[in-house]
Design a protein around this motif. Sequence first.
Motif, short mmCIF file in Angstrom:
data_model
loop_
_atom_site.label_atom_id
_atom_site.label_comp_id
_atom_site.label_asym_id
_atom_site.label_seq_id
_atom_site.Cartn_x
_atom_site.Cartn_y
_atom_site.Cartn_z
N SER A 448 60.77 17.02 9.29
CA SER A 448 59.56 16.33 9.73
C SER A 448 59.04 16.99 11.00
O SER A 448 58.53 16.32 11.90
N HIS A 513 52.76 8.38 9.81
CA HIS A 513 54.00 8.67 9.12
C HIS A 513 54.62 7.38 8.59
O HIS A 513 54.34 6.29 9.09
N GLY A 537 54.82 12.04 5.51
CA GLY A 537 53.78 12.08 6.51
C GLY A 537 53.23 13.48 6.67
O GLY A 537 53.75 14.44 6.07
#
Length: 962
Positions: A448, A513, A537
Amino acid sequence: MENPTKPPYSDPKQAAHSLLKLVTELAEEVNPGNVDSGTITLDSLLDQDLGLDSLARAELIQRTEQQFTITLPTQTLAEIETPRDLLNAIFNAEQHPAAIKASADKIELPSASIYPDHVETLQELLHWHVEQHGDRPHLYVYQDADNVESISYRTLYQQAIVIADRLQSLGIGPGDTVAIMLPTCNAYFYCFYGILLSRAIPVPIYPPARPSQIEDHLVRHSKILQNAETKLLITVEQAKGLSTLLKLHVPALEHIVTTEEIESLSVEPCSSEHQPIGHAQPDEIAFLQYTSGSTGVPKGVKLTHANLLANVRAMGKAVGATSDDVFVSWLPVYHDMGLIGAWFGSLYHAIPLVIMSPLNFLTQPKRWLWALHHHRGTLTAAPNFAYELCVNKITDADLEGLDLSSVRHCWNGAEPISPTTIDAFSSRFQQYGFAPEAMNPVYGLAESSVGLTFPLSTRKPRVEWVDRQTMMNSGKAVNIETDPIEPGQQDNINARLEHSIPLIGLGHPLPGHQIRIVDSQGRELPERQEGELEFKGPSSTSGYYHSPDKTTELYHGDWLRTGDRGLTMEGELFLTGRVKDIIIKAGRNIYPQELESAVSQLNGIRKGCVAVFASANPQTGTEQLVVLAETKLEDEQEKHKLRDEIQSLSFNLLGIPTDVVALCPPHTVPKTSSGKIRRSACKTLFEESKLDAPQRAVWWQATRLFLSSAKPALIRFRRLATDWGFACYMWLVMALLAPPVWILVAILPSTSACWSVARWGSRALIKLTGTKLTIYGLEHLPDDDRPYLVIANHASYLDGLVLLAATGKEHQFVAKSELKDNFFAHTFLGKLGTHFVERFDTQQSISDSQQLTSFADSPRPLTLFPEGTLYRMAGLHDFHLGAFQIAIDKQLPVQPITLKGTRSILRDRSLFPRKGNIEVIISPQIHPEGNDWQATLALRNSARKVILENSGEPDLARETTK
């Protein structure tokens, strides 16, 4: 008589004797029972022979400086390999107490008036800063312990252009991968951006800890270079001699160069106006972040410019970052937390970044705190072990005059977080101005970009104490009622650990997200129920570089697996463990299987009877690497030799020594019925000091093994059966209730009669499913016929039924116009007096809203869900203004009602109901104050504030997180 003031290092023999004593004491502390003090010499290897990792060597240097009253150079940590090396450093050191003085003091820069919200690539980002304020200092790089050199945006750009030109002359072009293996220094930043400006892809890898490790280091990292198909490596001078060896491992590698060699290449001079070849696109790979695992096939996380900019923008929004902040960091710039979180985050928001080498911190942890003091740092970040070092390795004398009052965010992440450490750090440094609210546990991962969940408000760290037995048996987090623990009450923390488990709040997902917790079947779990953590996300990677199989394993539909287990409370993330037996050591992920296999091959070790696992070190708060191995050897000297072999093997394979080597008799290591090592059971035996317990009869061991193996399976089966049983039962109840309720509503002529039937049906559903419905504030409902509006948050398909059951009122619900096309829904809702409004046709929507105004005078309250729709993730979204405009036009009060628990029972886009409890909070009415546009906004804001506070969920205004 010997002069008592004579420095101990003036006599070589005395100094050597004192140093060996100090080394022996430390080795015995780190590896109790695994060190033969009689064999320690000046030429013993600190890593392989004594098992001293980087943190232990840093401790050794600190004790050496204290004992010999000297200050050692920062590089000593990277250079010493034996006590003799350290002894030589002692004789070359100056005799004076270590002092922390920086050549750069408080940083005060003009505020940036605008931010680069429109840029789409990292190249554009730097160029934007050069155009806006090119001479503004961007980096303050510690050259050593005391001297700081500043680098402006213009200087960074100009030096990067030089590097880009040189790289292009070496044949580097768009899409080529270039590895950077440099320590924290000016050249690192120039090279990284130089690669970007040549439209190549940077591949950061960490440099060797010591010169003698370069060969092993490069061989271990050859897998990364192979996977990335690296064309060029920028590295330190000492690695140049191994270029031939490395090229044999990496066929694509054409050049191995130092920064000095790049700069000395003969190329036509360029100006600062030079433009890079072509223009990078947002969806192009900006760089590859290789996961920090030491074994197995490396995984290069592909991060695009769009991913990175989305992440730094979201983190900046979450923490309120501005150009008035000052970020102070010692984090390595080859790691995502230091590279993206510290550097890119500072770069985007025009925040000056003060950065020092990790060695500066490890050798003298106080340097980090004093840098925050001198530069008036407001932001900083570090793994948990760093805070532990500050608590235990800095004396009060070293802190005299320290002021940490400028720090507003001190992030703790990248490894398991200890509540003990958080408590100890806040307690210790509160007297030096550190605010406990500044300590922010966070969660992130390379997949991420770096950040995923952050606390979205200023608060003290959230620690929830849950019942240990319930958590282990059912995976459900049930809080234990306890008095709050004030900072410094360590005894209370230890007492609680016996019966409860502390879960640390890691914040809510960054704006834009999402996270979810799923069970073994991939279905989303309700809050407070443990499962596997998944996310998605704009910061999410598209997969692993040249690893399609690993990429496939990463994805679960359009969600990404984290490999971590956890749960949520009010939408906030709490981690509970890992899906796989990954060990985090020294900031790196270690997979135990390879070391277990290698240790099994050693003579004297029973094959297949080795377990490698992590165990929390109660003294440091960090994870220690433990090797548990069965052997038939009984001679202590032979066992000591075997421990040394395991230490050497671990160092050669992983690059770090083990913390504990535990040799045990045969049949100690627990296994499953199929012969697999049960690492969690091994960890329990180790932590409970039961490795030496007398062995039972074989039949008894087999019985216990079967029962212990069967228990987790039975628990999992029970959870699954319970979930399915409840879901089927609830649908059965609804199937039995729905037809008669619908028929009666459809045929009854009276609206009140229809409402009575519908209310009976909703209450019957709640009662028959065993759902506990708790209602607060019934006294706030009016008992007369004066009109008012009801405003409620929208969390589930069940919200309307709950309002039916809880309030006893006949509502005028407002529903979306699409339901008019459904015969059953339209018939049922229409008989209850529901009004349908258009959501997508703007003109019709305005007309529908105007018509609603005419219904507002009825004693039956007009009831709206101003979020407009429902969302699967916890959080309160923006409120549309239509309902509040009606209240202003008619001067009617608004009744806020908060619904809690319905989302967990039946979530959006899910048809799998879960057992849970529901709370309904009816707040006092809010009356309009005025009749203009500002009054409408004020009424909306007041109602939303009440519902937000009562819900306990995060504020997701202006987000769409379905």
